[in-house]
Design a protein around this motif. Structure first.
Motif, PDB file in Angstrom:
ATOM      1  N   TYR A 171       4.120   4.804   3.718  1.00  0.00           N
ATOM      2  CA  TYR A 171       3.751   3.622   4.494  1.00  0.00           C
ATOM      3  C   TYR A 171       3.318   4.040   5.904  1.00  0.00           C
ATOM      4  CZ  TYR A 171       3.719  -1.223   6.006  1.00  0.00           C
ATOM      5  OH  TYR A 171       3.312  -2.457   6.480  1.00  0.00           O
ATOM      6  N   SER A 227      -1.558   7.586  -0.847  1.00  0.00           N
ATOM      7  CA  SER A 227      -0.726   6.787  -1.745  1.00  0.00           C
ATOM      8  C   SER A 227      -1.049   6.970  -3.226  1.00  0.00           C
ATOM      9  CB  SER A 227      -0.882   5.303  -1.393  1.00  0.00           C
ATOM     10  OG  SER A 227      -2.210   4.888  -1.652  1.00  0.00           O
ATOM     11  N   PHE A 264       6.642   1.627  -5.952  1.00  0.00           N
ATOM     12  CA  PHE A 264       6.139   0.357  -5.425  1.00  0.00           C
ATOM     13  C   PHE A 264       6.221  -0.743  -6.489  1.00  0.00           C
ATOM     14  CE2 PHE A 264       2.400  -2.380  -5.798  1.00  0.00           C
ATOM     15  CZ  PHE A 264       2.590  -3.212  -4.714  1.00  0.00           C
ATOM     16  N   ASP A 277       0.773  -1.240   0.000  1.00  0.00           N
ATOM     17  CA  ASP A 277       0.000   0.000   0.000  1.00  0.00           C
ATOM     18  C   ASP A 277       0.806   1.292   0.000  1.00  0.00           C
ATOM     19  OD1 ASP A 277      -2.079  -1.854   0.300  1.00  0.00           O
ATOM     20  OD2 ASP A 277      -2.068  -1.652   2.465  1.00  0.00           O
ATOM     21  N   TYR A 292       8.578   0.348   5.402  1.00  0.00           N
ATOM     22  CA  TYR A 292       8.528  -0.008   3.975  1.00  0.00           C
ATOM     23  C   TYR A 292       9.815  -0.719   3.575  1.00  0.00           C
ATOM     24  CZ  TYR A 292       8.358   0.524  -1.115  1.00  0.00           C
ATOM     25  OH  TYR A 292       8.370   0.292  -2.466  1.00  0.00           O
ATOM     26  N   CYS A 335       3.284   5.053  -6.583  1.00  0.00           N
ATOM     27  CA  CYS A 335       2.780   3.899  -7.352  1.00  0.00           C
ATOM     28  C   CYS A 335       3.888   3.278  -8.197  1.00  0.00           C
ATOM     29  CB  CYS A 335       1.628   4.327  -8.252  1.00  0.00           C
ATOM     30  SG  CYS A 335       0.112   4.747  -7.378  1.00  0.00           S
ATOM     31  N   TYR A 374      -1.523  -2.970  -3.692  1.00  0.00           N
ATOM     32  CA  TYR A 374      -1.336  -1.546  -3.412  1.00  0.00           C
ATOM     33  C   TYR A 374      -2.707  -0.903  -3.278  1.00  0.00           C
ATOM     34  CZ  TYR A 374       0.792   3.100  -3.973  1.00  0.00           C
ATOM     35  OH  TYR A 374       1.248   4.387  -3.787  1.00  0.00           O
ATOM     36  N   GLY A 423       4.833   3.316  -1.482  1.00  0.00           N
ATOM     37  CA  GLY A 423       6.060   3.238  -2.255  1.00  0.00           C
ATOM     38  C   GLY A 423       7.251   3.855  -1.553  1.00  0.00           C
TER      39      GLY A 423
END
Length: 185
Positions: free
Chosen positions: A122, A166, A175, A115, A135, A172, A160, A117
């Motif tokens: 986080y 986020s 991640f 969830d 993270y 995004c 995610y 990056g």
């Protein structure tokens, strides 16, 4: 399949206090399924013919169970499929060794809920106070799982959750790149 909700260790039900978690509405009466009874129930399920055990936690992460390694080991030794829905925050060396040193049944999986990056995102999403690098820790655990996955196949995926914290392009993309590189498929 059976979903086994592994009980949390200790008095606090979860490591995190994610504001979106259904667990915040769960009533914690303090009762915990002890190891002996937990393994007895798992063995009854597996000996009764069930061949797929999905590990989730009751309002927590299944890896927050003090005897999760024993549950995984029993499942693997009885040649059953396992599934984990986890944040991969804490994974013991023994857990890694069980995955590394045993034949894993096809279609077993570990599904990660990341969830974010970055460490900052986080922490916002999971209501972590301070500047902990969670993270990074989750990514490191995923890299270890990814290395094991190359030799002893199981499905490894990461999810995610897009929300107000986020939903930016940087998080995004980071991640996606981080977790593909770590070994998620």
């Amino acid at each position: 399949q059976v979903e086994f909700q592994a009980p949390p260790r200790g008095k606090k039900i979860c490591w995190l206090e994610c504001p979106y978690c259904y667990g915040l509405s769960a009533e914690d009466n303090g009762e915990r399924l002890n190891k002996v009874r937990g393994l007895e129930i798992l063995n009854e399920i597996l000996d009764g013919g069930v061949r797929k055990i999905i590990y989730a936690g009751y309002a927590t992460d299944p890896l927050n169970c003090s005897y999760i390694d024993d549950l995984l080991n029993t499942t693997v030794l009885k040649k059953s499929i396992f599934g984990f829905n986890t944040k991969a925050l804490r994974i013991s060396d023994n857990f890694f060794d069980i995955l590394k040193n045993n034949k894993i049944v096809d279609t077993s999986y570990i599904s990660l809920s990341v969830d974010a990056g970055t460490n900052e995102t986080y922490n916002k999403i999971h209501a972590v106070k301070g500047s902990a690098k969670i993270y990074d820790k989750v990514l490191l655990n995923t890299q270890k799982l990814g290395e094991i996955r190359k030799k002893n196949y199981f499905d490894l995926s990461a999810a995610y959750l897009v929300n107000i914290h986020s939903g930016n392009e940087y998080d995004c993309e980071k991640f996606i790149n981080d977790f593909i590189y770590a070994g998620c498929n």
